[in-house]
Design an enzyme around this catalytic site. Structure first.
Site, PDB file in Angstrom:
ATOM      1  NE  ARG A 138      -7.356   4.391   5.816  1.00  0.00           N
ATOM      2  CZ  ARG A 138      -6.847   5.495   6.313  1.00  0.00           C
ATOM      3  NH1 ARG A 138      -7.235   5.910   7.497  1.00  0.00           N
ATOM      4  NH2 ARG A 138      -5.964   6.184   5.655  1.00  0.00           N
ATOM      5  CE  LYS A 186      -1.603   1.499   4.091  1.00  0.00           C
ATOM      6  NZ  LYS A 186      -1.312   2.876   4.531  1.00  0.00           N
ATOM      7  CG  ASN A 187       2.265   2.784   3.543  1.00  0.00           C
ATOM      8  OD1 ASN A 187       1.112   3.124   3.260  1.00  0.00           O
ATOM      9  ND2 ASN A 187       2.662   2.582   4.791  1.00  0.00           N
ATOM     10  CG  ASP A 195       3.422   1.353   9.543  1.00  0.00           C
ATOM     11  OD1 ASP A 195       2.977   2.192  10.353  1.00  0.00           O
ATOM     12  OD2 ASP A 195       3.684   1.634   8.356  1.00  0.00           O
ATOM     13  CB  CYS A 204      -4.730  10.710  12.090  1.00  0.00           C
ATOM     14  SG  CYS A 204      -3.209   9.808  12.252  1.00  0.00           S
ATOM     15  NE  ARG A 223       0.704  10.166  10.467  1.00  0.00           N
ATOM     16  CZ  ARG A 223       0.239   9.218   9.668  1.00  0.00           C
ATOM     17  NH1 ARG A 223      -0.934   8.687   9.911  1.00  0.00           N
ATOM     18  NH2 ARG A 223       0.936   8.801   8.642  1.00  0.00           N
TER      19      ARG A 223
HETATM   20  N1  EPU Z   1       6.721  14.626  11.011  1.00  0.00           N
HETATM   21  C1  EPU Z   1       6.750  15.964  11.330  1.00  0.00           C
HETATM   22  N2  EPU Z   1       6.605  16.871  10.315  1.00  0.00           N
HETATM   23  C2  EPU Z   1       6.456  16.501   9.014  1.00  0.00           C
HETATM   24  C3  EPU Z   1       6.434  15.117   8.697  1.00  0.00           C
HETATM   25  C4  EPU Z   1       6.576  14.210   9.723  1.00  0.00           C
HETATM   26  O1  EPU Z   1       6.874  16.336  12.484  1.00  0.00           O
HETATM   27  O2  EPU Z   1       6.337  17.361   8.146  1.00  0.00           O
HETATM   28  C5  EPU Z   1       6.854  13.631  12.088  1.00  0.00           C
HETATM   29  C6  EPU Z   1       5.585  12.794  12.261  1.00  0.00           C
HETATM   30  O3  EPU Z   1       4.617  13.441  13.057  1.00  0.00           O
HETATM   31  C7  EPU Z   1       6.114  11.530  12.868  1.00  0.00           C
HETATM   32  C8  EPU Z   1       7.484  11.374  12.200  1.00  0.00           C
HETATM   33  O4  EPU Z   1       7.816  12.670  11.706  1.00  0.00           O
HETATM   34  O5  EPU Z   1       6.273  11.702  14.250  1.00  0.00           O
HETATM   35  C9  EPU Z   1       7.542  10.390  11.052  1.00  0.00           C
HETATM   36  O6  EPU Z   1       6.436  10.567  10.195  1.00  0.00           O
HETATM   37  P1  EPU Z   1       6.494  10.287   8.619  1.00  0.00           P
HETATM   38  O7  EPU Z   1       6.364  11.576   7.915  1.00  0.00           O
HETATM   39  O8  EPU Z   1       7.650   9.425   8.296  1.00  0.00           O
HETATM   40  O9  EPU Z   1       5.153   9.447   8.424  1.00  0.00           O
HETATM   41  P2  EPU Z   1       4.247   9.470   7.134  1.00  0.00           P
HETATM   42  O10 EPU Z   1       5.094   9.690   5.948  1.00  0.00           O
HETATM   43  O11 EPU Z   1       3.090  10.378   7.362  1.00  0.00           O
HETATM   44  C10 EPU Z   1       4.438   6.938   6.532  1.00  0.00           C
HETATM   45  C11 EPU Z   1       3.487   5.788   6.361  1.00  0.00           C
HETATM   46  C12 EPU Z   1       2.925   5.381   7.719  1.00  0.00           C
HETATM   47  C13 EPU Z   1       4.105   4.981   8.615  1.00  0.00           C
HETATM   48  C14 EPU Z   1       5.104   6.149   8.709  1.00  0.00           C
HETATM   49  C15 EPU Z   1       6.354   5.807   9.497  1.00  0.00           C
HETATM   50  C16 EPU Z   1       2.615   6.147   4.139  1.00  0.00           C
HETATM   51  C17 EPU Z   1       1.480   6.516   3.269  1.00  0.00           C
HETATM   52  N3  EPU Z   1       2.416   6.183   5.453  1.00  0.00           N
HETATM   53  O12 EPU Z   1       3.679   8.003   7.104  1.00  0.00           O
HETATM   54  O13 EPU Z   1       2.093   4.245   7.502  1.00  0.00           O
HETATM   55  O14 EPU Z   1       3.643   4.669   9.899  1.00  0.00           O
HETATM   56  O15 EPU Z   1       5.512   6.542   7.385  1.00  0.00           O
HETATM   57  O16 EPU Z   1       6.993   4.716   8.939  1.00  0.00           O
HETATM   58  O17 EPU Z   1       3.684   5.783   3.647  1.00  0.00           O
HETATM   59  C18 EPU Z   1       0.339   2.731   7.984  1.00  0.00           C
HETATM   60  O18 EPU Z   1       0.539   2.197   6.887  1.00  0.00           O
HETATM   61  O19 EPU Z   1      -0.412   2.210   8.861  1.00  0.00           O
HETATM   62  C19 EPU Z   1       0.980   4.009   8.289  1.00  0.00           C
HETATM   63  C20 EPU Z   1       0.549   4.828   9.250  1.00  0.00           C
END
Ligand code: EPU
Length: 417
Positions: free
Chosen positions: A397, A22-23, A305, A117, A122
């Site tokens: 999802r 998915k990701n 995850d 969320c 996030r």
């Molecule tokens: N963060 C910030 N500011 C930003 C971006 C991130 O503070 O601008 C913080 C977040 O709040 C968090 C950390 O950085 O504490 C890491 O977040 P990241 O941005 O890596 O998460 P994401 O890209 O929103 C993806 C996956 C998630 C997975 C995370 C961590 C996708 C679509 N989603 O989310 O997947 O948990 O990376 O590996 O790729 C899931 O599939 O269940 C899921 C939540």
């Protein structure tokens, strides 16, 4: 609303096939916005988030046809609108992945801020800072990000925190920017490498994906491509955990063991026997499970995850295990539900101490997010009697027919519609 009914106590046996990630599919679909040529993606899982992304692309004027078997024909011959509306972003925050491609191709994007969320605040501040460094002007108005840039320019982008979708957004934006972009402290997840592989097939110049420094040299235009998405490593890990907690022996096919190093090592430490093939895993549950501490970390560390599913297993392990969640500040929503089944878990801040083994008893449970739902289904496999998991849409999802796949392994699981 669908529910899942599980009657615990049956060991698993047989084979299960893993779906596409998915990701990795979500950013791949967004990357199709970077060209007016057709892009064909295969091994895309038929899960709800993917359909939602199809609607996001549709709202922008792109076409996205889902064929049976996980092939998607996507084409953004033209872009009619540059807005990812609140209604879609609030159901799936990965919709923010259209920001980079839209800005790069159209010079403009309007994307609803996703808001918090179930697992944490996030924010997307790091995505926005990086795009600003590439010359975009960013304003926040009425809950929307308004981003503009005549043409993005390559820049040095240093992420202060590793961010997966942030890295992906910048990589995609940089593909059509003027000059070279260097992303430092980039996420190293296999999904980043897969996105880079697709972008390169589309004619982009991307190097270093999978390492903390990614370099992208912008091109005038990208073209069409065909790409098979990598297997879902979290679905794979979830089935490893299912076998470990339910008992038995299974073979997991069409997976990528190389993407699961930390997960395989951790489950082996708990006593689970895992044999690796090139694209399969044989998993045998131990008689007794050992308690082992774990700390979630960006790749190649143990993935956040998989934290909830691992916690379900630790309720059945002998001794105390300390689980530390370092990625998201509120990813313990499954704990209260596990406690209702009889688990002994104490949470303090980002640390949870799980004492086991405790007998679990089936109950009516409510899922709060995708991985928490998976954790509850796993716990139910080990529980006495019947468990009903409500709000199955969370599972749908990100897991393709998890109920059918578990049933295929001999579990007593059914979907109540
Ligand atoms: N963060 C910030 N500011 C930003 C971006 C991130 O503070 O601008 C913080 C977040 O709040 C968090 C950390 O950085 O504490 C890491 O977040 P990241 O941005 O890596 O998460 P994401 O890209 O929103 C993806 C996956 C998630 C997975 C995370 C961590 C996708 C679509 N989603 O989310 O997947 O948990 O990376 O590996 O790729 C899931 O599939 O269940 C899921 C939540």
């Amino acid at each position: 609303m669908d529910r899942i009914r599980v009657v615990g106590g049956r060991p698993l046996e047989g084979t299960v096939r893993i779906s596409g990630a998915k990701n990795a599919s979500l950013p791949a679909l967004c990357a199709t916005l970077l060209t007016d040529d057709p892009v064909v993606l295969s091994n895309v899982p038929e899960v709800r988030d993917i359909r939602t992304m199809g609607r996001v692309l549709g709202a922008l004027g792109a076409s996205c046809e889902f064929r049976v078997g996980g092939t998607v024909d996507a084409r953004a011959a033209r872009i009619d609108a540059v807005e990812a509306p609140y209604d879609l972003v609030k159901t799936m925050r990965a919709s923010v992945l259209v920001l980079g491609p839209l800005l790069a191709r159209e010079g403009r994007a309007r994307v609803s801020l996703p808001g918090g969320c179930a697992i944490g605040a996030r924010p997307i501040n790091l995505h926005l800072q990086a795009l600003a460094r590439m010359g975009a002007t960013i304003e926040i108005e009425h809950g929307y990000v308004e981003a503009k840039a005549k043409r993005l320019v390559g820049a040095e982008v240093q992420f202060e925190t590793v961010t997966v979708t942030g890295t992906e957004n910048v990589m995609m934006a940089a593909c059509l920017a003027d000059g070279e972009t260097v992303i430092r402290n980039a996420a190293c997840e296999p999904e980043i490498e897969d996105l880079a592989a697709l972008l390169v097939k589309m004619g982009a110049a991307v190097a270093g994906a999978g390492t903390p420094t990614v370099r992208v040299v912008g091109r005038e235009r990208l073209g069409g491509a065909r790409h098979a998405v990598i297997p879902d490593r979290i679905e794979t890990g979830t089935f490893v955990a299912a076998c470990a907690i339910a008992g038995g022996e299974i073979e997991i096919q069409r997976c990528a063991p190389a993407h699961l190093r930390a997960v395989v090592d951790k489950f082996r430490e708990t006593g689970v026997r895992i044999e690796e093939g090139p694209d399969n895993l044989r998993v045998r549950a131990p008689r007794t499970i050992r308690s082992c501490d774990v700390r979630t970390l960006p790749h190649p560390g143990f993935p956040t995850d998989m934290q909830a599913q691992y916690m379900a297993l630790m309720t059945q392990a002998a001794g105390a295990a300390t689980i530390t969640e370092t990625i998201f500040e509120n990813r313990y929503m499954h704990v209260a539900e596990l406690q209702r089944m009889g688990a002994d878990i104490r949470v303090e801040g980002r640390t949870a101490v799980v004492r086991g083994p405790t007998p679990l008893s089936g109950a009516r449970l409510m899922a709060t997010d995708l991985r928490a739902s998976a954790c509850l289904v796993l716990a139910a496999l080990a529980a006495a009697g019947e468990t009903i998991v409500d709000r199955v849409y969370h599972l749908d999802r990100g897991y393709y027919r998890i109920d059918e796949k578990l049933r295929g392994l001999g579990a007593d699981v059914e979907r109540l519609t």
